[in-house]
Write an enzyme that holds these catalytic residues in place. Structure first.
Site, PDB file in Angstrom:
ATOM      1  N   HIS A 271      -5.262   8.938  -1.705  1.00  0.00           N
ATOM      2  CA  HIS A 271      -6.099   7.876  -2.269  1.00  0.00           C
ATOM      3  C   HIS A 271      -7.438   8.389  -2.803  1.00  0.00           C
ATOM      4  CE1 HIS A 271      -3.630   4.579  -0.186  1.00  0.00           C
ATOM      5  NE2 HIS A 271      -3.573   4.349  -1.484  1.00  0.00           N
TER       6      HIS A 271
ATOM      7  N   GLU B  39      -0.635  13.517  -2.607  1.00  0.00           N
ATOM      8  CA  GLU B  39      -1.082  12.746  -3.772  1.00  0.00           C
ATOM      9  C   GLU B  39      -2.581  12.475  -3.751  1.00  0.00           C
ATOM     10  OE1 GLU B  39      -0.330   8.211  -5.426  1.00  0.00           O
ATOM     11  OE2 GLU B  39       1.365   9.360  -4.649  1.00  0.00           O
TER      12      GLU B  39
ATOM     13  N   GLU C 211      -2.932   8.606 -11.552  1.00  0.00           N
ATOM     14  CA  GLU C 211      -2.820   7.153 -11.708  1.00  0.00           C
ATOM     15  C   GLU C 211      -4.100   6.535 -12.239  1.00  0.00           C
ATOM     16  OE1 GLU C 211      -3.645   4.946  -7.564  1.00  0.00           O
ATOM     17  OE2 GLU C 211      -2.190   6.577  -7.375  1.00  0.00           O
TER      18      GLU C 211
ATOM     19  N   HIS D 258       3.073   5.773 -11.434  1.00  0.00           N
ATOM     20  CA  HIS D 258       2.521   4.922 -10.381  1.00  0.00           C
ATOM     21  C   HIS D 258       3.071   3.512 -10.616  1.00  0.00           C
ATOM     22  CE1 HIS D 258      -1.128   2.686  -8.663  1.00  0.00           C
ATOM     23  NE2 HIS D 258      -0.726   3.430  -7.663  1.00  0.00           N
TER      24      HIS D 258
END
Length: 391
Positions: free
Chosen positions: A191, A215, A241, A291
């Site tokens: 994140h 990620e 993303e 995403h």
């Protein structure tokens, strides 16, 4: 055929609010797009209506002209609001063109290279907090034969993470790994939380496990930092993303920041821009893994890409969703052997019910990542919104 009306709908879906756009024409054919931009939903809806100048009275088939002129005339180019607005409208225009010609949109991009796309699930863990709770939830992923599961085990950490918290995160990875065995890929979500030394430390700890990717280990605006992390860890990285078009991706590609790219069809300008990004990734032998945590229209459009992009590797989806998803749309999604079957209906293959959308009006929501309740992203009454065949 001419465009006669542009409508937007903000539909609360617990985690955020879906932003849908409907383009109507004088022929009776309409198209749907999605521009869900978490926590800026009214802003992007207003931006969609700003584009009416380019739309009302125009031919919906001239999609490239619309994309070019809107981007050129924006002056303050790019960014999530403009590109999400363009994405929603552009997807609706492709939906109209596909319906007018009686073919799925993938036919307009060269036809299929696959009939179904591998799936990994997000949201499967809600509302787990401890490693044991995550492991128990992971058993459902294995039972349903999903090919992968993704989660963020890092609590509410920001930039750095304490020794105790990091050890707990690694124990969570270990227990989920043991629960799913060799049948399910493990994808670890960062994140965009960490600074470089912390991301490297985590990446090196993850080398113990056979994870598919780590990620967004860094905030999305530090591309040089991403490159440094990639050089210092031996686990694959995924990111992108929160990059919104081919121009922003240019440096990302040149720096070789990750092994997989994850543009979002709701934010990265729509189907055409996504197709460009997929082609550039293919030329560099990078996997294309959009995403896809949002609503039914974004999912439908991304499945059209999955059909026609050769280097499309694996698709994200939420394992469950709000129970009224079946009321607001007529999607017919089929999972078979861990893959989502590509729908064959004209356009993007989905229609929405305006009256049902209005029954779930906008409710302000806030980011959960740093509050400690990140895993509460599914409502207690969440249900599957697809059929599983062949298990």
């Amino acid at each position: 055929m001419k465009i006669t009306k542009v409508k937007t709908f903000l539909c609360n879906c617990f985690r955020t609010n879906w932003v849908f756009v409907k383009i109507e024409t004088d022929s009776g054919i309409h198209g749907w797009g999605e521009a869900t931009l978490e926590y800026k939903e009214p802003t992007v809806a207003a931006a969609i209506h700003d584009l009416e100048y380019y739309l009302i009275g125009s031919d919906p088939g001239n999609i490239e002209k619309f994309r070019h002129d809107c981007y050129r005339d924006a002056y303050w180019r790019g960014g999530p609001v403009l590109m999400s607005a363009l994405a929603g409208v552009e997807t609706a225009l492709w939906d109209i063109k596909g319906k007018a010609l009686g073919v799925p949109v993938y036919e307009l991009f060269g036809g299929k290279v696959r009939d179904a796309v591998p799936i990994y699930v997000n949201g499967w863990f809600a509302p787990a907090k401890t490693p044991d709770e995550f492991a128990e939830k992971a058993l459902e992923v294995r039972r349903n034969r999903f090919l992968g599961c993704k989660w963020d085990p890092f609590g509410k950490a920001w930039q750095e993470i304490g020794k105790r918290e990091l050890n707990s995160a690694m124990e969570c990875v270990r227990k989920v790994s043991e629960a799913v065995g060799d049948d399910v890929l493990l994808l670890i979500e960062g994140h965009g939380r960490f600074n470089i030394p912390t991301a490297v430390k985590i990446g090196q700890r993850l080398e113990e496990f056979d994870i598919y990717w780590f990620e967004e280990p860094l905030p999305p605006d530090d591309l040089n930092g991403m490159r440094e992390v990639k050089e210092r860890v031996r686990v694959p990285l995924a990111a992108g993303e929160r990059l919104y078009n081919r121009y922003e991706y240019r440096q990302f590609f040149d720096l070789n920041c990750s092994d997989y790219i994850q543009p979002d069809i709701s934010h990265a300008g729509g189907l055409t821009e996504m197709r460009f990004l997929g082609a550039e990734a293919e030329a560099r032998h990078i996997g294309f893994c959009p995403h896809n945590p949002s609503g039914p229209v974004a999912n439908a459009a991304t499945l059209q890409l999955a059909a026609c992009v050769p280097n499309f590797v694996i698709l994200e989806m939420m394992m469950t969703d709000v129970p009224f998803r079946a009321d607001i749309c007529d999607e017919d999604l089929v999972m078979r052997d861990g893959k989502m079957v590509i729908p064959e209906r004209p356009g993007i293959g989905i229609d929405l019910d305006e009256k049902e959308l209005l029954r779930h009006p906008f409710v302000p929501t806030q980011l959960r990542h740093y509050r400690g309740d990140l895993t509460n992203i599914r409502p207690p009454d969440a249900v599957k919104y697809y059929r599983i065949e062949g298990n």
